[in-house]
Design an enzyme around this catalytic site. Sequence first.
Site, PDB file in Angstrom:
ATOM      1  N   GLU A 119      13.309   8.176   2.780  1.00 17.19           N
ATOM      2  CA  GLU A 119      11.848   8.244   2.791  1.00 17.19           C
ATOM      3  C   GLU A 119      11.327   7.166   3.731  1.00 17.19           C
ATOM      4  OE1 GLU A 119       8.090   8.893   2.721  1.00 17.19           O
ATOM      5  OE2 GLU A 119       9.483  10.294   1.758  1.00 17.19           O
ATOM      6  N   ASP A 170      12.705  18.574   4.415  1.00 14.04           N
ATOM      7  CA  ASP A 170      11.405  18.982   3.882  1.00 14.04           C
ATOM      8  C   ASP A 170      10.306  18.124   4.508  1.00 14.04           C
ATOM      9  OD1 ASP A 170       9.331  19.984   2.332  1.00 14.04           O
ATOM     10  OD2 ASP A 170       9.813  18.727   0.604  1.00 14.04           O
TER      11      ASP A 170
END
Length: 287
Positions: A119, A170
């Site tokens: 992330e 994603d």
Amino acid sequence: MEMNYRHTFHAGNHADVLKHVALLALCDALTAKPAPLFALDTHAGRGLYALDSNSALRTGEAEGGIGRLLAESPKHLAITRYLAAVRACRQVHGSASYPGSPWLLAHALRPDDRIAACELHPEEAQLLGSTFAADARVSAHERDGYAAIKALLPPRIGDTRFNRGLVIIDPPYEAQLEEFDTAIHALREGLTRWPQGTFALWYPIKMRRALQPFYRRAAALPAKSTFVAELLVHPDDSPLRMNGSGLLLLNAPWRLDETLRGALQLLARTLGDPSGSWRLDWLKEPA
């Protein structure tokens, strides 16, 4: 551009439902064989969401996704599996919690499997690390997920070399159609480095005809097999909203398409408006 995106506004919506039903089906198919797996989640977010947060309540998107699906509970093995995972998450983290893809990976995979969750946003990455601090199988990285494909594949941790596993991509698509260029390049890089890996790319659908160049380029990737699974909750004729989403699946396990086909039919019926639809098409069938 990714730094501006917060998935907490969209957690549990129809796109998450599609992605997470398919993710668990992938995990179950891959764990049917005993060899250990490696999973890379390139855009992991925080891993766990609260659907009663101000951000989630502001959009209300979860009501038309996981909320509706829990209420109607359509009978299909893949959907039942997903709903059971959501309920398991809520038993541990509270009745308004919703599991992101790293949580579902950790829930579905085994003690010898390993997960790398990436992330880029610092606050989200910190929350991601906190969520999995006690799980030795999961390594949380504050880094660009696309770069991680080059850095972490082929996967090797200590003396263990992982010949099987999954990469889920994603991205937030803040760059709109330009994101597809980046994603296709990353998939090509990943397949070159780990040709036996299974790769899954999530993408939004506004006007499907705008995706034709993406489909052509995806079909040319050096995978053994390629198909798309799409769920439309509205007609795909408006560029102003996300009318649905899809998954590009490369080197998918045997018969995953059959599993997803039945699930897509019920998801379209349950989550879509009267014109909701689904699609599963092979871009490259297995030899």
